[in-house]
Design an enzyme around this catalytic site. Structure first.
Site, PDB file in Angstrom:
ATOM      1  N   LYS A  14      -7.058  -1.862   5.900  1.00 63.83           N
ATOM      2  CA  LYS A  14      -5.456  -1.903   6.419  1.00 63.83           C
ATOM      3  C   LYS A  14      -5.295  -0.806   7.309  1.00 63.83           C
ATOM      4  O   LYS A  14      -5.685   0.378   6.986  1.00 63.83           O
ATOM      5  CB  LYS A  14      -4.722  -1.515   4.976  1.00 63.83           C
ATOM      6  CG  LYS A  14      -3.257  -2.105   5.172  1.00 63.83           C
ATOM      7  CD  LYS A  14      -2.938  -2.218   3.689  1.00 63.83           C
ATOM      8  CE  LYS A  14      -1.399  -2.626   3.561  1.00 63.83           C
ATOM      9  NZ  LYS A  14      -0.709  -2.252   2.340  1.00 63.83           N
TER      10      LYS A  14
HETATM   11  O1  G3P Z   1       3.149  -3.781   1.137  1.00 61.59           O
HETATM   12  C1  G3P Z   1       3.859  -2.722   1.492  1.00 61.59           C
HETATM   13  C2  G3P Z   1       4.605  -2.462   0.425  1.00 61.59           C
HETATM   14  O2  G3P Z   1       3.851  -1.648  -0.559  1.00 61.59           O
HETATM   15  C3  G3P Z   1       5.946  -1.815   0.531  1.00 61.59           C
HETATM   16  O3  G3P Z   1       6.781  -1.909  -0.256  1.00 61.59           O
HETATM   17  O4  G3P Z   1       8.949  -1.655  -1.715  1.00 61.59           O
HETATM   18  O5  G3P Z   1       7.570   0.451  -0.632  1.00 61.59           O
HETATM   19  O6  G3P Z   1       8.770  -1.251   0.616  1.00 61.59           O
HETATM   20  P1  G3P Z   1       8.153  -1.164  -0.425  1.00 61.59           P
END
Ligand code: G3P
Length: 219
Positions: free
Chosen positions: A87
């Site tokens: 990633k």
């Molecule tokens: O896959 C990316 C993710 O982990 C981000 O999620 O909820 O932190 O915006 P969030």
């Protein structure tokens, strides 16, 4: 549409995997830190543990932000297991690194994507997956789903093979809308996956079936 779980929590990964619907796992440095996974040796071991649970792609994120650092880290991560996908953040050196990994046959997930222009660059570099962060776009009163739709249109028109991996998914509705708008993959917390199960009429209907069965079979 493939289902990935977005966590580094092994119990949650096992629970989703046991449903038989899990196609992979995504992690990021914040999710690893949340589980208390600190230091290179622990991080590497954790990725191996995840790969031992799930028979599917596991995204492992580089911490470096310079080209040489990303290459060194990415090659180490990719060597851990055949299911590891490196990633890489959507920055200039990240695009250069994705191009390198593509030439070397190492699969990548381009992360922190917030625009169609970024999506075009990542596809040109040969990213395997592209991660638009829909929840974080919604957080600033834009529409994350518009981005998924627009990238899906561009990729279809241009014939790009990069898979759209809807990320920063927070709710069951995000999953349904990702499917509608052309995401190839959705990565989400366990709570959003389990939320798909819920409907009051299912609960009411099941209770009625069981009550009728019990009444008819009363000794
Ligand atoms: O896959 C990316 C993710 O982990 C981000 O999620 O909820 O932190 O915006 P969030």
């Amino acid at each position: 549409m493939k289902f990935f779980i977005d966590t580094a929590n092994l119990d949650q990964i096992r629970e989703a995997n046991d449903l038989g619907i899990l196609d992979g796992v995504t992690t990021n440095p914040s999710l690893m830190a949340k589980e208390g996974i600190v230091g290179e040796a622990a991080v590497m071991q954790h990725y191996k543990d995840i790969c031992a649970i799930v028979d599917g792609d596991v995204s492992a994120e580089v911490i470096s932000t310079d080209y040489a650092g990303m290459i060194a880290e990415g090659e180490k991560l990719a060597a851990l297991h055949e299911n590891i996908v490196v990633k890489v953040p959507m920055i200039k050196d990240g695009i250069k690194a994705i191009s390198y990994f593509t030439r070397k046959g190492i699969r990548t997930n381009c992360t922190l994507v917030f625009s169609a222009g970024q999506a075009i660059l990542a596809a040109k570099a040969g990213a395997t997956y592209l991660s638009p962060f829909i929840g974080r776009i919604d957080d600033i009163s834009w529409d994350g789903m518009d981005l998924i739709k627009s990238i899906a249109e561009i990729y279809a028109v241009q014939g790009y093979e990069t898979q759209i991996l809807a990320a920063s998914v927070r709710t069951p509705l995000h999953i349904v809308q990702s499917a509608t708008n052309g995401a190839d993959v959705v990565t989400c917390p366990l709570s959003a996956i389990l939320g798909l199960l819920k409907h009051p009429l299912t609960d009411i209907g099941l209770a009625q079936f069981l009550a009728d069965h019990a009444k008819a079979n009363k000794a």
